[in-house]
Design a protein around this motif. Structure first.
Motif, PDB file in Angstrom:
ATOM      1  N   GLN A  77      19.945  35.872  53.755  1.00  0.00           N
ATOM      2  CA  GLN A  77      19.506  34.551  53.005  1.00  0.00           C
ATOM      3  C   GLN A  77      18.620  33.896  51.917  1.00  0.00           C
ATOM      4  N   LYS A  78      17.170  34.842  52.687  1.00  0.00           N
ATOM      5  CA  LYS A  78      16.954  35.565  51.974  1.00  0.00           C
ATOM      6  C   LYS A  78      16.585  35.495  50.757  1.00  0.00           C
ATOM      7  N   ASN A  79      16.992  36.834  50.898  1.00  0.00           N
ATOM      8  CA  ASN A  79      16.864  37.911  49.657  1.00  0.00           C
ATOM      9  C   ASN A  79      18.678  37.706  49.307  1.00  0.00           C
ATOM     10  N   GLU A  80      19.030  37.043  49.053  1.00  0.00           N
ATOM     11  CA  GLU A  80      20.787  37.054  48.656  1.00  0.00           C
ATOM     12  C   GLU A  80      20.761  38.204  47.321  1.00  0.00           C
ATOM     13  N   GLY A  81      22.171  38.664  47.801  1.00  0.00           N
ATOM     14  CA  GLY A  81      22.197  39.661  46.490  1.00  0.00           C
ATOM     15  C   GLY A  81      21.462  41.701  46.753  1.00  0.00           C
ATOM     16  N   GLU A  82      20.670  40.829  47.764  1.00  0.00           N
ATOM     17  CA  GLU A  82      19.773  42.670  48.391  1.00  0.00           C
ATOM     18  C   GLU A  82      20.787  43.793  49.244  1.00  0.00           C
ATOM     19  N   ASP A  83      19.889  44.567  49.091  1.00  0.00           N
ATOM     20  CA  ASP A  83      20.884  45.529  50.180  1.00  0.00           C
ATOM     21  C   ASP A  83      19.894  45.514  51.335  1.00  0.00           C
ATOM     22  N   PRO A  84      20.588  45.667  53.120  1.00  0.00           N
ATOM     23  CA  PRO A  84      19.493  45.330  54.464  1.00  0.00           C
ATOM     24  C   PRO A  84      19.337  47.605  54.188  1.00  0.00           C
ATOM     25  N   THR A  85      19.508  47.743  53.563  1.00  0.00           N
ATOM     26  CA  THR A  85      19.218  49.376  53.788  1.00  0.00           C
ATOM     27  C   THR A  85      17.931  50.299  53.996  1.00  0.00           C
ATOM     28  N   ASN A  86      17.396  49.238  53.211  1.00  0.00           N
ATOM     29  CA  ASN A  86      15.839  49.479  53.695  1.00  0.00           C
ATOM     30  C   ASN A  86      14.897  48.446  54.217  1.00  0.00           C
ATOM     31  N   LEU A  87      15.991  47.839  55.225  1.00  0.00           N
ATOM     32  CA  LEU A  87      14.518  47.080  56.505  1.00  0.00           C
ATOM     33  C   LEU A  87      14.448  47.857  57.365  1.00  0.00           C
ATOM     34  N   ILE A  88      12.989  47.337  57.947  1.00  0.00           N
ATOM     35  CA  ILE A  88      12.483  48.499  59.478  1.00  0.00           C
ATOM     36  C   ILE A  88      12.243  47.058  60.117  1.00  0.00           C
ATOM     37  N   VAL A  89      12.197  46.994  61.366  1.00  0.00           N
ATOM     38  CA  VAL A  89      11.549  46.045  62.479  1.00  0.00           C
ATOM     39  C   VAL A  89      10.331  46.265  62.190  1.00  0.00           C
ATOM     40  N   LYS A  90       9.229  45.193  61.411  1.00  0.00           N
ATOM     41  CA  LYS A  90       8.080  45.417  61.074  1.00  0.00           C
ATOM     42  C   LYS A  90       7.112  44.879  62.707  1.00  0.00           C
ATOM     43  N   LYS A 116       9.984  33.684  88.970  1.00  0.00           N
ATOM     44  CA  LYS A 116      10.677  33.813  87.980  1.00  0.00           C
ATOM     45  C   LYS A 116      10.043  33.261  86.523  1.00  0.00           C
ATOM     46  N   ARG A 117       9.865  34.634  86.212  1.00  0.00           N
ATOM     47  CA  ARG A 117       9.282  34.774  84.664  1.00  0.00           C
ATOM     48  C   ARG A 117      10.351  34.415  83.768  1.00  0.00           C
ATOM     49  N   SER A 118       9.692  33.946  82.192  1.00  0.00           N
ATOM     50  CA  SER A 118      10.807  34.115  81.337  1.00  0.00           C
ATOM     51  C   SER A 118       9.885  34.448  80.604  1.00  0.00           C
ATOM     52  N   ASN A 119      10.391  34.759  78.924  1.00  0.00           N
ATOM     53  CA  ASN A 119       9.255  34.986  78.352  1.00  0.00           C
ATOM     54  C   ASN A 119       9.633  34.630  76.607  1.00  0.00           C
ATOM     55  N   HIS A 120       9.577  34.587  75.804  1.00  0.00           N
ATOM     56  CA  HIS A 120       9.399  34.014  74.000  1.00  0.00           C
ATOM     57  C   HIS A 120       9.285  35.722  72.670  1.00  0.00           C
ATOM     58  N   VAL A 121      10.273  35.745  72.735  1.00  0.00           N
ATOM     59  CA  VAL A 121      10.362  36.751  71.869  1.00  0.00           C
ATOM     60  C   VAL A 121      10.693  36.762  70.227  1.00  0.00           C
ATOM     61  N   THR A 122       9.541  37.379  69.431  1.00  0.00           N
ATOM     62  CA  THR A 122       9.423  36.913  67.529  1.00  0.00           C
ATOM     63  C   THR A 122       9.655  38.262  67.071  1.00  0.00           C
ATOM     64  N   LEU A 123      10.797  37.827  66.896  1.00  0.00           N
ATOM     65  CA  LEU A 123      10.686  39.637  65.335  1.00  0.00           C
ATOM     66  C   LEU A 123      11.167  38.815  63.869  1.00  0.00           C
ATOM     67  N   VAL A 124       9.637  40.795  63.643  1.00  0.00           N
ATOM     68  CA  VAL A 124       9.742  39.944  61.782  1.00  0.00           C
ATOM     69  C   VAL A 124      10.387  41.276  61.083  1.00  0.00           C
ATOM     70  N   VAL A 125      11.137  41.537  60.477  1.00  0.00           N
ATOM     71  CA  VAL A 125      11.741  42.675  59.263  1.00  0.00           C
ATOM     72  C   VAL A 125      10.597  42.344  57.897  1.00  0.00           C
ATOM     73  N   ASP A 126      11.143  43.526  57.562  1.00  0.00           N
ATOM     74  CA  ASP A 126       9.984  43.511  56.386  1.00  0.00           C
ATOM     75  C   ASP A 126      11.102  44.886  55.534  1.00  0.00           C
ATOM     76  N   THR A 127      10.932  44.680  54.064  1.00  0.00           N
ATOM     77  CA  THR A 127      11.605  45.642  52.896  1.00  0.00           C
ATOM     78  C   THR A 127      10.449  46.934  53.748  1.00  0.00           C
ATOM     79  N   THR A 128      10.763  48.322  53.103  1.00  0.00           N
ATOM     80  CA  THR A 128      10.218  49.236  53.117  1.00  0.00           C
ATOM     81  C   THR A 128       9.782  49.334  51.293  1.00  0.00           C
ATOM     82  N   LYS A 129       8.575  49.417  51.099  1.00  0.00           N
ATOM     83  CA  LYS A 129       8.114  50.022  49.609  1.00  0.00           C
ATOM     84  C   LYS A 129       8.024  51.380  49.495  1.00  0.00           C
TER      85      LYS A 129
END
Length: 129
Positions: A77-90, A116-129
């Motif tokens: 949604q942020k980068n419309e028209g681009e292909d997500p094939t070069n994305l990595i889990v940063k 009984k524990r619980s957690n917060h998860v933050t996931l960042v994806v970024d393009t490779t250059k």
């Protein structure tokens, strides 16, 4: 604001244009169990990470798979028209969240506390250059 601080802020702003973030708050899995799965996908390409999560038997992998799909969708949604094939889990952060405290009956009229524990998860994806 000083020049050095302004330059640093602008560099961070430019770097965030190629990133997308997804968050999962108050996930009812212990942080330790979630970190085991999160460590497997950190630094991987997104489609490889999706395959790792799809075939992992751990329960936390289902939640992380859904979160990763959300992060990919946010990036698209942020980068419309681009292909997500070069994305990595940063980056994947797993932090502890609220803890439900319960009582378990124990012998001789005592009681043991169950956390009984619980957690917060933050996931960042970024393009490779």
């Amino acid at each position: 604001m000083g020049a050095r601080k302004r330059n640093t802020a602008e560099a961070i702003k430019e770097a965030r244009k190629t990133q997308a973030i997804a968050k999962l708050n108050n996930c009812p899995t212990s942080p330790r169990k979630m970190r085991l799965v999160a460590d497997m996908i950190r630094g991987e390409e997104v489609y490889k990470a999706l395959n790792i999560l799809a075939y992992n038997p751990k329960e936390a992998s289902n939640r992380l798979e859904k979160l990763l799909k959300s992060a990919i969708n946010n990036w698209m949604q942020k980068n419309e028209g681009e292909d997500p094939t070069n994305l990595i889990v940063k980056d994947v952060h797993v932090d502890s969240a609220r803890m439900l405290k319960r009582i378990q009956p124990a012998p001789q009229g005592r009681a043991h506390r169950i956390r009984k524990r619980s957690n917060h998860v933050t996931l960042v994806v970024d393009t490779t250059k």
